[in-house]
Structures are given as structure tokens and as C-alpha cells.
Design an enzyme around this catalytic site. Structure first.
Site, short mmCIF file in Angstrom:
data_model
loop_
_atom_site.label_atom_id
_atom_site.label_comp_id
_atom_site.label_asym_id
_atom_site.label_seq_id
_atom_site.Cartn_x
_atom_site.Cartn_y
_atom_site.Cartn_z
N LYS A 224 0.85 -1.19 0.00
CA LYS A 224 0.00 0.00 0.00
C LYS A 224 0.89 1.24 0.00
O LYS A 224 1.72 1.42 0.89
CB LYS A 224 -0.90 0.00 1.24
CG LYS A 224 -1.76 1.24 1.36
CD LYS A 224 -2.77 1.14 2.49
CE LYS A 224 -3.56 2.41 2.61
NZ LYS A 224 -4.57 2.33 3.68
N ARG B 5 -10.76 9.92 1.91
CA ARG B 5 -10.64 10.58 3.22
C ARG B 5 -11.80 11.56 3.43
O ARG B 5 -12.27 11.73 4.55
CB ARG B 5 -9.26 11.24 3.36
CG ARG B 5 -8.17 10.17 3.43
CD ARG B 5 -6.77 10.71 3.62
NE ARG B 5 -5.77 9.65 3.41
CZ ARG B 5 -4.48 9.85 3.23
NH1 ARG B 5 -3.99 11.08 3.24
NH2 ARG B 5 -3.66 8.83 3.06
N LYS C 274 -2.18 -1.45 -3.83
CA LYS C 274 -3.05 -0.28 -3.71
C LYS C 274 -2.24 0.99 -3.77
O LYS C 274 -1.24 1.06 -3.06
CB LYS C 274 -3.79 -0.38 -2.37
CG LYS C 274 -4.69 0.78 -2.07
CD LYS C 274 -5.28 0.62 -0.70
CE LYS C 274 -6.11 1.85 -0.43
NZ LYS C 274 -6.46 1.96 0.95
N SER D 268 -10.31 5.55 -4.52
CA SER D 268 -11.27 6.65 -4.70
C SER D 268 -10.83 7.66 -5.76
O SER D 268 -11.64 8.12 -6.55
CB SER D 268 -11.48 7.34 -3.35
OG SER D 268 -10.24 7.77 -2.81
C1 PBG Z 1 -7.20 3.68 5.57
C2 PBG Z 1 -7.65 3.37 4.19
C3 PBG Z 1 -7.50 4.25 3.12
C4 PBG Z 1 -8.11 3.66 2.04
C5 PBG Z 1 -8.58 2.41 2.43
N1 PBG Z 1 -8.27 2.24 3.78
C6 PBG Z 1 -6.95 5.61 3.09
C7 PBG Z 1 -5.65 5.91 3.65
O1 PBG Z 1 -4.78 5.06 3.80
O2 PBG Z 1 -5.48 7.07 4.00
C8 PBG Z 1 -8.20 4.31 0.70
C9 PBG Z 1 -9.24 3.81 -0.23
C10 PBG Z 1 -9.55 4.72 -1.35
O3 PBG Z 1 -8.91 5.77 -1.58
O4 PBG Z 1 -10.50 4.39 -2.07
N2 PBG Z 1 -6.91 2.69 6.41
#
Ligand code: PBG
Length: 335
Positions: free
Chosen positions: A202, A212, A256, A282
Site C-alpha cells: 500500500k 478521506r 493499492k 477513490s
Molecule cells: C485507511 C484506508 C485508506 C483507504 C482504504 N483504507 C486511506 C488511507 O490510507 O489514508 C483508501 C481507499 C480509497 O482511496 O478508495 N486505512
């Protein structure tokens, strides 16, 4: 390896592109409804559908509507739904105890969905950010993210999600040692069949912006997540993380974001052959949807092409906010 190509004109690669029938025969990869995991945003309340400005077409759903969404997903043949809670600022603390409250939004939703639609797999997010006054995925002291204390908290959170009936836990926190610790706790607690889909690779990405907003973390986050999420410039490190998480007991692994990291998907699949998933996050959704709403691209074709790209890169499945729409297009034969 490959048969060498006869020189033109003996070989004319356009021959197999001439008709739909020939193109179907020559098609290497496929996209099916069974490849989709649908991330959904939950909120408290009843009969509420709260649109998310930066994700047109996506809304935060109250629990009753999330159950309807799960029914819709199951009817379309989507195998899994993944829950993300929008938590009220009043329950966010520095110690994050709401994360392992058996009656928090996520755990109530798991029980409600499993009661109404037992056939759909329910996946969760294991990270502290929805509950953390600092907006981070781990516990923070004096501005430092505490790895081992965070792992203890995450294990507690994961355990309660499993107790609530989750089928797949999705640790997205990127702390070291969390997969092994969660796996051990699941075994101890008799949850030997609960699967872990590790967010193994990630990246610290700008593409999470709209998410967010969706979970109400945008204004809360202090600093950035670069001490635990990966540097976008790295790729060998992704393989080390995946190797580590599989060795600790992950059943499935994730890359991701998705589209900017297709090279990582391919390397992970080739190196390990493990069940591999991409998260079309997202920001990726927002780009495709935003351009489509402006009339700049054909939204459905761009969506399907982007999803096929994950399959071509070696992914077994994709987490995508487009899941129901993609499922309908696939079922109608438009892929
Ligand atoms: C946080 C989490 C995030 C996403 C999934 N779980 C955001 C982050 O790490 O700040 C992002 C998913 C998306 O952007 O669709 N644990």
C-alpha cells in the site's frame, strides 16, 4: 518461449481482429462479476444516503441501506462487499477504543448483513484511522506512530470483527507484524477459517483524497502516512512486503492504488502466484467518473477497460466503487 512470427505478409496480425467472433476467440483475459469486491461507506442513522462530493455516484449509507446494498450486490453475483465506516468526530479519540467496540458501526453492519444476506462475503478494513483523533492508521505518541502498540490495538479490532461474523479481514494499516499477530489471535479464538486479505503493498498516495472525504478523515489527519505507507518510487520493497505477509499467514494480498501500480500487480502475481487483488481507489474512481460526467470520455467503456487492465496485470480481482455498475455491464454482455 514464443513461436517466432512469420514475416509479413504470411503473418498479418489483423486477421484475428477482423470480426467479433475472431476477436472473442483470440481474447486472452476476461472480466467477470466474480472478480469484483464492492467497497461501501457506512454511517449511522436510518434511510440516509449521503452523497460524497468528490465521488459522484457514491454515497454514505445508513445501516438499513447498506443491507439493501448487500442484497443488491448478491443478486448481481458480486461475491464480496467491503465496509468503511464514517465515524462521528465525537467518537474519535487518541486511544481509538471505538475500533474494538463490538457495537461500533462496522460490527453492527457485519451482523446485519450476515443475517440478511449470508451468502455474500463481508470484508472489513482493519486500521485505526476512522476512530483516531489524529487521523492515522496507528496510535500516535508525540507525533510518532507506535508500531507494536498499534498492532495490539489492531489485533483487538480484528478479533471483534471476526467475532461479529466477518469473512475477510483487510488490514490496511501497514504496521510491521500485524498479519502474524492477527493470524495467531484468530487461531486462538477459534476463527480458523477467517481469511486475511492483506493490504501488503500500500503506497502513500495522493489518490486516496476522495476516500478521506468519504470517511471524514480529511480534516483530521495530522501530517502524512509516509512512515508506514510505501514510497511510490519503490517496487522491490513491495515484493518483500508481500513475501513477509504471506509468510505470516495472509491468504490474499493487495496492491493499492491500482492503475498507477499495474507493474507491481504483475510482479507480485509472477513472483508468488498467490491470490492477488488491486484496489481501484477513490481517486481513480473520481478521475474516470469526473471525466465521464464532463462528457470527456465514455464512462462505461473507460470503467470496463480499467478493470480489464487489472486482470491483464495478473490480478484475481479488484476492489472497485464501480462494482454494481460493472456487474450490470458484464451481465448485459457489454464486456
Ligand atoms: C485507511 C484506508 C485508506 C483507504 C482504504 N483504507 C486511506 C488511507 O490510507 O489514508 C483508501 C481507499 C480509497 O482511496 O478508495 N486505512
Amino acid at each position: 518461449m514464443r513461436a517466432s512470427l512469420a514475416p509479413y505478409p504470411a503473418s498479418r496480425l489483423r486477421r484475428l481482429r477482423r470480426t467479433p467472433a475472431l476477436r472473442a476467440l483470440a481474447q486472452e483475459n476476461s472480466l467477470s462479476v466474480g472478480d469484483l469486491i464492492w467497497p461501501v461507506f457506512l454511517r449511522d442513522g436510518h434511510d440516509l444516503r449521503e452523497p460524497i462530493a468528490s465521488m459522484p455516484g457514491v454515497a454514505r449509507l445508513s445501516l438499513d441501506l447498506v443491507v439493501r446494498a448487500a442484497e443488491e450486490a448478491a443478486a448481481l453475483g458480486i461475491p464480496a462487499i467491503c465496509l468503511f465506516p464514517y465515524t462521528d468526530p465525537s467518537v474519535k479519540t487518541e486511544t481509538c477504543e471505538e475500533a474494538w467496540n463490538p457495537d461500533n458501526l462496522t460490527n453492527r453492519a457485519i451482523r446485519a448483513i450476515k443475517a440478511a444476506v449470508p451468502e455474500i462475503a463481508v470484508m472489513t478494513d482493519v486500521a485505526l484511522d476512522p476512530y483516531n483523533a489524529n487521523g492515522h492508521d496507528g496510535l500516535v505518541r508525540n507525533g510518532i506512530i507506535l508500531n507494536d502498540e498499534s498492532v495490539e490495538a489492531l489485533v483487538r479490532m480484528a478479533r471483534v470483527q471476526a467475532d461479529s461474523g466477518a469473512d475477510i479481514l483487510g488490514p490496511s494499516d501497514m504496521m510491521d507484524g500485524r498479519i502474524g499477530a492477527m493470524r495467531a489471535e484468530l487461531e486462538r479464538a477459534g476463527h480458523k477459517d477467517v481469511a486475511i486479505l492483506s493490504y501488503a503493498a500500500k503506497y502513500a498516495s495522493a489518490f486516496y483524497g476522495p476516500f478521506r472525504d468519504a470517511v471524514g478523515a480529511s480534516g483530521v489527519l495530522k501530517g502524512d502516512k509516509k512512515t508506514y505507507q510505501m514510497n511510490p518510487a519503490n517496487s522491490d520493497e513491495a515484493l518483500r512486503l508481500v513475501a513477509r505477509d504471506l509468510a505470516e499467514g495472509a491468504d490474499m494480498v493487495m496492491v493499492k492504488p491500482g492503475m498507477p501500480y499495474l507493474d507491481i500487480c504483475r510482479r507480485v502475481k509472477d513472483a508468488f502466484g498467490a491470490p492477488t487483488y488491486a484496489y481501484q481507489v477513490s481517486g481513480e474512481y473520481a478521475m474516470i467518473r469526473g471525466a465521464a460526467l464532463n462528457g470527456w470520455i465514455d464512462g462505461e467503456r473507460a470503467m470496463l477497460e480499467s478493470l480489464m487492465a487489472f486482470r491483464r496485470a495478473g490480478c484475481d480481482g479488484v476492489l472497485t466503487y464501480f462494482a454494481p455498475e460493472a456487474a450490470r455491464a458484464i451481465r448485459a454482455g457489454r464486456v
